[in-house]
Write a protein that holds these residues in place. Structure first.
Motif, PDB file in Angstrom:
ATOM      1  N   ARG A 150      42.457  31.690  43.674  1.00  0.00           N
ATOM      2  CA  ARG A 150      42.691  30.368  42.888  1.00  0.00           C
ATOM      3  C   ARG A 150      42.882  29.674  44.346  1.00  0.00           C
ATOM      4  NH1 ARG A 150      46.662  31.133  39.545  1.00  0.00           N
ATOM      5  NH2 ARG A 150      48.369  30.651  41.063  1.00  0.00           N
ATOM      6  N   PRO A 151      42.058  28.541  45.095  1.00  0.00           N
ATOM      7  CA  PRO A 151      42.799  27.929  46.417  1.00  0.00           C
ATOM      8  C   PRO A 151      44.183  26.684  45.876  1.00  0.00           C
ATOM      9  CG  PRO A 151      40.404  27.396  45.639  1.00  0.00           C
ATOM     10  CD  PRO A 151      41.319  28.199  44.137  1.00  0.00           C
ATOM     11  N   GLU A 152      45.419  27.143  46.885  1.00  0.00           N
ATOM     12  CA  GLU A 152      46.476  26.366  46.648  1.00  0.00           C
ATOM     13  C   GLU A 152      46.340  24.843  47.593  1.00  0.00           C
ATOM     14  OE1 GLU A 152      48.234  27.244  44.366  1.00  0.00           O
ATOM     15  OE2 GLU A 152      47.749  29.330  43.949  1.00  0.00           O
ATOM     16  N   THR A 153      46.020  25.806  48.750  1.00  0.00           N
ATOM     17  CA  THR A 153      46.365  24.256  50.042  1.00  0.00           C
ATOM     18  C   THR A 153      44.977  24.879  50.745  1.00  0.00           C
ATOM     19  OG1 THR A 153      46.984  25.429  51.783  1.00  0.00           O
ATOM     20  CG2 THR A 153      48.909  24.658  49.634  1.00  0.00           C
ATOM     21  N   ALA A 154      44.706  23.755  51.398  1.00  0.00           N
ATOM     22  CA  ALA A 154      43.736  24.148  52.530  1.00  0.00           C
ATOM     23  C   ALA A 154      43.403  25.378  53.465  1.00  0.00           C
ATOM     24  CB  ALA A 154      43.508  22.653  53.868  1.00  0.00           C
ATOM     25  N   ASP A 155      44.759  26.203  53.491  1.00  0.00           N
ATOM     26  CA  ASP A 155      44.838  27.429  54.729  1.00  0.00           C
ATOM     27  C   ASP A 155      45.735  28.641  53.640  1.00  0.00           C
ATOM     28  OD1 ASP A 155      47.426  26.975  54.196  1.00  0.00           O
ATOM     29  OD2 ASP A 155      47.373  26.761  56.263  1.00  0.00           O
ATOM     30  N   THR A 156      45.392  28.272  52.144  1.00  0.00           N
ATOM     31  CA  THR A 156      45.967  29.191  51.556  1.00  0.00           C
ATOM     32  C   THR A 156      45.742  29.802  49.793  1.00  0.00           C
ATOM     33  OG1 THR A 156      48.619  28.737  52.117  1.00  0.00           O
ATOM     34  CG2 THR A 156      48.500  29.575  50.041  1.00  0.00           C
ATOM     35  N   ILE A 157      45.769  30.112  50.225  1.00  0.00           N
ATOM     36  CA  ILE A 157      45.289  31.030  48.157  1.00  0.00           C
ATOM     37  C   ILE A 157      46.118  32.118  47.321  1.00  0.00           C
ATOM     38  CG2 ILE A 157      42.225  30.568  48.406  1.00  0.00           C
ATOM     39  CD1 ILE A 157      43.732  33.480  49.365  1.00  0.00           C
ATOM     40  N   THR A 158      45.527  32.103  45.558  1.00  0.00           N
ATOM     41  CA  THR A 158      46.444  33.073  44.943  1.00  0.00           C
ATOM     42  C   THR A 158      45.123  34.244  44.578  1.00  0.00           C
ATOM     43  OG1 THR A 158      48.203  31.634  45.204  1.00  0.00           O
ATOM     44  CG2 THR A 158      48.376  33.495  42.838  1.00  0.00           C
ATOM     45  N   LEU A 159      45.042  35.534  45.035  1.00  0.00           N
ATOM     46  CA  LEU A 159      44.175  37.048  44.400  1.00  0.00           C
ATOM     47  C   LEU A 159      45.384  36.881  43.297  1.00  0.00           C
ATOM     48  CD1 LEU A 159      43.113  37.732  48.278  1.00  0.00           C
ATOM     49  CD2 LEU A 159      41.805  36.457  46.768  1.00  0.00           C
ATOM     50  N   ARG A 160      44.211  37.561  42.547  1.00  0.00           N
ATOM     51  CA  ARG A 160      45.025  38.235  41.751  1.00  0.00           C
ATOM     52  C   ARG A 160      43.956  39.388  41.830  1.00  0.00           C
ATOM     53  NH1 ARG A 160      45.753  37.902  35.521  1.00  0.00           N
ATOM     54  NH2 ARG A 160      47.029  35.137  35.976  1.00  0.00           N
ATOM     55  N   LEU A 161      44.450  40.579  41.453  1.00  0.00           N
ATOM     56  CA  LEU A 161      44.055  41.905  42.151  1.00  0.00           C
ATOM     57  C   LEU A 161      44.423  43.191  40.676  1.00  0.00           C
ATOM     58  CD1 LEU A 161      45.382  41.767  45.405  1.00  0.00           C
ATOM     59  CD2 LEU A 161      43.043  41.023  45.089  1.00  0.00           C
ATOM     60  N   SER A 162      42.924  43.648  40.474  1.00  0.00           N
ATOM     61  CA  SER A 162      43.680  44.841  39.736  1.00  0.00           C
ATOM     62  C   SER A 162      43.213  46.581  40.087  1.00  0.00           C
ATOM     63  CB  SER A 162      42.698  43.891  38.281  1.00  0.00           C
ATOM     64  OG  SER A 162      42.827  42.966  37.536  1.00  0.00           O
ATOM     65  N   PRO A 163      43.447  46.963  39.475  1.00  0.00           N
ATOM     66  CA  PRO A 163      42.802  48.473  40.103  1.00  0.00           C
ATOM     67  C   PRO A 163      41.577  48.522  39.597  1.00  0.00           C
ATOM     68  CG  PRO A 163      44.832  48.975  38.993  1.00  0.00           C
ATOM     69  CD  PRO A 163      45.034  47.025  38.340  1.00  0.00           C
ATOM     70  N   ALA A 164      40.974  49.269  41.150  1.00  0.00           N
ATOM     71  CA  ALA A 164      39.682  49.382  41.111  1.00  0.00           C
ATOM     72  C   ALA A 164      39.152  50.172  40.603  1.00  0.00           C
ATOM     73  CB  ALA A 164      39.239  49.077  42.868  1.00  0.00           C
ATOM     74  N   GLY A 165      40.221  51.305  40.470  1.00  0.00           N
ATOM     75  CA  GLY A 165      39.677  52.630  39.464  1.00  0.00           C
ATOM     76  C   GLY A 165      40.997  52.871  38.635  1.00  0.00           C
ATOM     77  N   PRO A 166      41.101  54.359  38.602  1.00  0.00           N
ATOM     78  CA  PRO A 166      42.228  55.233  38.365  1.00  0.00           C
ATOM     79  C   PRO A 166      43.771  54.805  38.587  1.00  0.00           C
ATOM     80  CG  PRO A 166      41.286  56.647  39.160  1.00  0.00           C
ATOM     81  CD  PRO A 166      40.412  55.590  39.569  1.00  0.00           C
ATOM     82  N   ASP A 167      43.083  54.945  39.303  1.00  0.00           N
ATOM     83  CA  ASP A 167      45.152  55.014  40.349  1.00  0.00           C
ATOM     84  C   ASP A 167      45.734  53.385  40.404  1.00  0.00           C
ATOM     85  OD1 ASP A 167      45.007  57.442  40.775  1.00  0.00           O
ATOM     86  OD2 ASP A 167      44.127  57.015  42.673  1.00  0.00           O
ATOM     87  N   ALA A 168      46.687  52.906  40.057  1.00  0.00           N
ATOM     88  CA  ALA A 168      47.430  51.505  39.859  1.00  0.00           C
ATOM     89  C   ALA A 168      48.667  52.238  40.904  1.00  0.00           C
ATOM     90  CB  ALA A 168      47.430  51.351  38.695  1.00  0.00           C
ATOM     91  N   LEU A 169      49.668  51.210  41.399  1.00  0.00           N
ATOM     92  CA  LEU A 169      50.281  51.062  42.016  1.00  0.00           C
ATOM     93  C   LEU A 169      51.852  50.908  41.596  1.00  0.00           C
ATOM     94  CD1 LEU A 169      50.314  48.722  45.249  1.00  0.00           C
ATOM     95  CD2 LEU A 169      50.175  51.234  44.974  1.00  0.00           C
ATOM     96  N   PRO A 170      53.169  51.426  41.532  1.00  0.00           N
ATOM     97  CA  PRO A 170      54.097  51.094  40.415  1.00  0.00           C
ATOM     98  C   PRO A 170      54.426  50.062  40.599  1.00  0.00           C
ATOM     99  CG  PRO A 170      54.663  53.397  42.010  1.00  0.00           C
ATOM    100  CD  PRO A 170      53.823  52.455  42.263  1.00  0.00           C
ATOM    101  N   ALA A 171      55.463  49.922  39.255  1.00  0.00           N
ATOM    102  CA  ALA A 171      55.996  48.390  38.903  1.00  0.00           C
ATOM    103  C   ALA A 171      56.369  47.559  40.137  1.00  0.00           C
ATOM    104  CB  ALA A 171      56.452  48.389  37.128  1.00  0.00           C
TER     105      ALA A 171
END
Ligand code: FAD
Ligand code: FES
Length: 271
Positions: free
Chosen positions: A14-35
């Motif tokens: 999602r673009p926020e401003t001309a130089d800033t975006i927000t990325l939503r990221l989901s685990p690409a495999g079985p591993d995920a980082l702790p909360a």
């Protein structure tokens, strides 16, 4: 030894401003980082380019949001990612805002520019469960209306019953209806009792200093002014010394500190 990055996939950009975006990221495999806790950061690895610290700006179960401003090679590569692309993440690292410290108090969230990104999860948490807190204030400063991040969400929060939300910019055109001036000018309209307030402050260091000075002047104890400091980082695990600021390793002891600890460090300029 640092753990290797865990692969995540961009599921939304999602673009926020001309130089800033927000990325939503989901685990690409079985591993995920702790909360992650609000205020903590991840090391984001743009494959083949480099790795940089970026705060968490949204927490959605195993999915994370990060808001990235393109200022150089690695942040530029992350800014260019599209849905479906992969990124490597390490973390969570560092100290959090610890909103629970503000129980029974007025809450004052003060953000400058992209400094709103690490504070966004504090607002989300306080609005989702306002019971423990007295009055909630969000004061935002930006260079111009085009530099305000999370526009829609700010508008939504401003129209909710409860929080006091105010935005000011350094310079504006005729169609701007918010304030004009530095963010400290918004403190007069905020609803807080200084001796019963916890403040959370993030933005450029000059802004942090100005806000903290004003809050101290109004009677907030320094330890109740929580600030987030940024320094270049490499390992993020307290081993390389890259983020050292006086006696503090910011990747481990920070980035969020009470102003009683942060104030003496702010006279140390980054090399
Ligand atoms: C704990 C922490 C949390 C952060 N959270 C975010 C975030 O949520 N979103 C975000 O966009 N950025 C965040 N940053 C800043 C981000 O890490 C830097 O912008 C990034 O390291 C720049 O790397 P680069 O390779 O793109 O640019 P470089 O080529 O390394 O630098 C390009 C320019 O940016 C300047 N710069 C480098 N690092 C910083 C910095 N930390 N602060 C300000 N200017 C810098 C450099 O002096 C140079 O002028 C955070 C930094 C820290 C330490
Ligand atoms: S980044 Fe290596 S010690 Fe903090």
């Amino acid at each position: 030894m640092t753990a290797p990055p865990v692969p995540y996939r961009v599921v939304r950009r999602r673009p926020e401003t001309a130089d800033t975006i927000t990325l939503r990221l989901s685990p690409a495999g079985p591993d995920a980082l702790p909360a992650f806790a609000p205020g903590q950061f991840a090391m984001m690895y743009a494959f083949g380019v480099g790795e940089i610290p970026v705060s968490v700006s949204g927490i959605h179960g195993p999915s994370l949001e990060h808001t990235v401003r393109a200022v150089g090679a690695t942040s530029g590569a992350l800014h260019a990612l599209l849905p479906g692309d992969r990124v490597g993440l390490r973390g969570p690292f560092g100290t959090g805002w610890e909103l629970e410290r503000a129980a029974g108090q007025d809450v004052l969230v003060v953000a400058g520019g992209i400094g709103l990104a690490p504070l966004r999860p504090v607002m989300v948490a306080a609005l989702a469960d306002p019971g423990p807190y007295r009055r909630l204030n969000l004061l935002v400063g930006a260079r111009s209306p085009d530099d305000v991040v999370f526009h829609e969400q700010l508008r939504h929060w401003a129209h909710r019953r409860g929080p006091h939300v105010a935005v000011t910019v350094d310079r504006a055109g005729r169609d701007w209806h918010g304030g004009v001036g530095v963010v400290t000018t918004l403190l007069n309209g905020a609803r807080f009792q200084p001796d019963r307030t916890t403040a959370f402050v993030c933005g450029p260091e000059v802004m942090i200093r100005a806000v903290a000075r004003e809050l101290l002047h109004r009677g907030l104890p320094a330890e109740r002014i929580r600030v987030s400091l940024e320094r270049n980082m490499r390992c993020a695990t307290g081993h390389c010394g890259h983020c050292q600021l006086g006696p503090v390793l910011l990747c481990r002891d920070g980035p969020v500190l009470g102003y009683d600890r942060a104030e003496p460090l702010l006279i140390v300029r980054e090399l």
